[in-house]
Design a protein around this motif. Structure first.
Motif, PDB file in Angstrom:
ATOM      1  N   UNK A 272       0.801  -1.218   0.000  1.00 29.14           N
ATOM      2  CA  UNK A 272       0.000   0.000   0.000  1.00 29.14           C
ATOM      3  C   UNK A 272       0.832   1.266   0.000  1.00 29.14           C
ATOM      4  N   UNK A 273       1.909   1.292   0.783  1.00 28.29           N
ATOM      5  CA  UNK A 273       2.730   2.503   0.852  1.00 28.29           C
ATOM      6  C   UNK A 273       3.443   2.777  -0.465  1.00 28.29           C
ATOM      7  N   UNK A 274       3.796   1.723  -1.197  1.00 28.29           N
ATOM      8  CA  UNK A 274       4.438   1.946  -2.496  1.00 28.29           C
ATOM      9  C   UNK A 274       3.435   2.504  -3.506  1.00 28.29           C
ATOM     10  N   UNK A 275       2.169   2.083  -3.398  1.00 30.30           N
ATOM     11  CA  UNK A 275       1.145   2.695  -4.254  1.00 30.30           C
ATOM     12  C   UNK A 275       0.918   4.150  -3.865  1.00 30.30           C
ATOM     13  N   UNK A 276       0.836   4.433  -2.559  1.00 31.00           N
ATOM     14  CA  UNK A 276       0.646   5.815  -2.099  1.00 31.00           C
ATOM     15  C   UNK A 276       1.752   6.698  -2.641  1.00 31.00           C
ATOM     16  N   UNK A 277       2.984   6.226  -2.576  1.00 33.12           N
ATOM     17  CA  UNK A 277       4.117   6.989  -3.102  1.00 33.12           C
ATOM     18  C   UNK A 277       3.936   7.284  -4.586  1.00 33.12           C
ATOM     19  N   UNK A 278       3.504   6.275  -5.346  1.00 33.39           N
ATOM     20  CA  UNK A 278       3.300   6.464  -6.793  1.00 33.39           C
ATOM     21  C   UNK A 278       2.185   7.470  -7.062  1.00 33.39           C
ATOM     22  N   UNK A 279       1.110   7.414  -6.293  1.00 36.79           N
ATOM     23  CA  UNK A 279       0.000   8.346  -6.478  1.00 36.79           C
ATOM     24  C   UNK A 279       0.428   9.777  -6.169  1.00 36.79           C
ATOM     25  N   UNK A 280       1.108   9.959  -5.035  1.00 34.32           N
ATOM     26  CA  UNK A 280       1.547  11.297  -4.642  1.00 34.32           C
ATOM     27  C   UNK A 280       2.514  11.868  -5.672  1.00 34.32           C
ATOM     28  N   UNK A 281       3.412  11.027  -6.167  1.00 33.34           N
ATOM     29  CA  UNK A 281       4.408  11.504  -7.129  1.00 33.34           C
ATOM     30  C   UNK A 281       3.783  11.944  -8.446  1.00 33.34           C
ATOM     31  N   UNK A 282       2.638  11.397  -8.795  1.00 32.79           N
ATOM     32  CA  UNK A 282       2.017  11.823 -10.056  1.00 32.79           C
ATOM     33  C   UNK A 282       1.006  12.951  -9.845  1.00 32.79           C
ATOM     34  N   UNK A 283       0.875  13.440  -8.598  1.00 32.23           N
ATOM     35  CA  UNK A 283       0.067  14.619  -8.354  1.00 32.23           C
ATOM     36  C   UNK A 283      -1.327  14.372  -7.835  1.00 32.23           C
ATOM     37  N   UNK A 284      -1.614  13.154  -7.372  1.00 34.37           N
ATOM     38  CA  UNK A 284      -2.935  12.857  -6.820  1.00 34.37           C
ATOM     39  C   UNK A 284      -3.021  13.238  -5.348  1.00 34.37           C
ATOM     40  N   UNK A 285      -4.243  13.466  -4.870  1.00 34.52           N
ATOM     41  CA  UNK A 285      -4.494  13.642  -3.435  1.00 34.52           C
ATOM     42  C   UNK A 285      -4.806  12.272  -2.863  1.00 34.52           C
ATOM     43  N   UNK A 286      -4.137  11.921  -1.773  1.00 39.49           N
ATOM     44  CA  UNK A 286      -4.284  10.584  -1.204  1.00 39.49           C
ATOM     45  C   UNK A 286      -4.654  10.668   0.273  1.00 39.49           C
ATOM     46  N   UNK A 287      -5.718   9.958   0.634  1.00 34.96           N
ATOM     47  CA  UNK A 287      -6.108   9.797   2.026  1.00 34.96           C
ATOM     48  C   UNK A 287      -5.874   8.337   2.389  1.00 34.96           C
ATOM     49  N   UNK A 288      -5.075   8.113   3.426  1.00 39.13           N
ATOM     50  CA  UNK A 288      -4.750   6.758   3.872  1.00 39.13           C
ATOM     51  C   UNK A 288      -5.545   6.440   5.129  1.00 39.13           C
ATOM     52  N   UNK A 289      -6.293   5.345   5.088  1.00 39.11           N
ATOM     53  CA  UNK A 289      -7.015   4.864   6.256  1.00 39.11           C
ATOM     54  C   UNK A 289      -6.283   3.635   6.769  1.00 39.11           C
ATOM     55  N   UNK A 290      -5.679   3.737   7.956  1.00 39.87           N
ATOM     56  CA  UNK A 290      -4.835   2.652   8.474  1.00 39.87           C
ATOM     57  C   UNK A 290      -4.830   2.738   9.997  1.00 39.87           C
ATOM     58  N   UNK A 291      -4.988   1.588  10.658  1.00 40.11           N
ATOM     59  CA  UNK A 291      -4.949   1.599  12.119  1.00 40.11           C
ATOM     60  C   UNK A 291      -3.532   1.431  12.667  1.00 40.11           C
ATOM     61  N   UNK A 292      -2.554   1.245  11.779  1.00 39.21           N
ATOM     62  CA  UNK A 292      -1.132   1.135  12.120  1.00 39.21           C
ATOM     63  C   UNK A 292      -0.808  -0.087  12.969  1.00 39.21           C
TER      64      UNK A 292
END
Length: 334
Positions: free
Chosen positions: A16-36
């Motif tokens: 999931x974090x590698x996808x988040x990185x890819x999304x942010x790098x291409x200019x998307x807004x990302x909200x992560x829902x995670x209980x850690x």
């Protein structure tokens, strides 16, 4: 579709974090829902917004969907240990099936009708042939695999009833780390072969146990297909566009199998150190060979693994683990 707004559940975890990185790098807004519980705050890049909550919390889901208008949901949050699932099958059904379908229901109610599921090759159980394509029989041999199959079936019904278009990506063995070294793999407990072998070589983990040397393979050890985690992230981005044409199901792997012995040799070659290991008995339920056919994904989306060579996968993993011997070092998750 760059410039969108996306919800990523389990986005502080490994894939999931590698996808988040890819999304942010291409200019998307990302909200992560995670209980850690398994994820790491430090795995999230600047620009990603973290909502710390459990997807089992219906009110938290409602608040997230009320707070943003999402173009799609990427769903990674799940239990994923095969052995544990056999000891606690009801827990896996409750957390993986119920929570996933509750998330899909919340998305439908909010009018978000695109959903990408992190699924698994465990759907195929002991395959009748390899490489495994999407026409292969779905016959999971673990509660984990069956829980993912039940979610896929629920998404099929949601498509017919509500128009929720879903893409289910059936991973084989995710491996490696961000090539720039920003994030990597940090599980506890760790069950994946490559980080266990690297940890044994670095002295941060005990000697590796090789389970079984009498399989019907060239060197007697199990053969598996490894796909780089960055290539997996790319597959998620590509199937998002594919949803414009309807729901889809894809196997995701490199198409090449490597034995346990070959992985050990690659770690030794890349790291320049021996991998202390010993040999044990077979583990119940381990198929001799699991290799994916990703031909359908390639044809439909143009995807292909850019980091498919075993040494390249190991090299990125070695760089991460040698630079972060304690992982993200955020175990308190405060």
């Amino acid at each position: 579709m760059a410039g969108g707004t996306y919800l990523v559940t389990g986005g502080a975890g490994y894939v999931g974090s590698h996808l988040v990185l890819a999304l942010v790098e291409r200019g998307d807004k990302v909200v992560v829902l995670d209980d850690l519980r398994q994820g790491h705050r430090d795995a999230l890049p600047p620009g990603a917004e973290l909502v710390r909550a459990d997807i089992a919390d219906r009110r938290a889901l409602e608040e997230v969907f009320a707070g943003w208008r999402f173009d799609a949901v990427f769903h990674f949050a799940a239990l994923s240990l095969v052995g544990e699932s056999m000891r606690e099958p009801l827990r896996y059904c409750a957390e993986n099936v119920s929570n996933s379908l509750r998330l899909a229901e919340a998305a439908v109610k909010a009018g978000c009708l695109r959903f990408v599921l992190s699924s698994t090759a465990a759907l195929f159980g002991n395959p009748e042939r390899t490489p495994i394509d999407e026409a292969a029989k779905l016959a999971p041999t673990s509660a984990y695999g069956d829980s993912k199959l039940m979610v896929e079936r629920g998404l099929d019904w949601a498509d017919g009833a509500h128009g929720l278009r879903s893409a289910c990506l059936r991973y084989f063995n995710a491996a490696g780390a961000d090539p720039s070294g920003r994030i990597g793999e940090d599980h506890e407990p760790e069950t994946h072969l490559i980080p266990l072998a690297i940890g044994a070589a670095l002295g941060t983990r005990p000697p590796l146990t090789v389970f079984g040397t009498d399989y019907p393979t060239p060197d007697g050890t199990c053969v598996r297909d490894y796909v780089h985690v960055t290539d997996l992230a790319d597959a998620h981005l590509r199937v998002l566009e594919r949803l414009e044409h309807g729901s889809c199901r894809y196997n995701v792997g490199s198409g090449t199998g490597y034995s346990v012995r070959e992985v050990i040799e690659a770690v030794e070659r890349v790291g320049g150190r021996p991998v202390p290991h010993h040999f044990g008995e077979r583990r119940a339920g381990d198929p001799a060979v699991l290799v994916a056919s990703s031909q359908r994904l390639r044809e439909d989306t143009g995807w292909s693994p850019k980091l498919g060579a075993l040494d390249e996968i190991v090299r990125t993993a070695w760089a991460w683990h040698s630079a972060h011997p304690r992982g993200f070092d955020d175990r308190n998750k405060a």
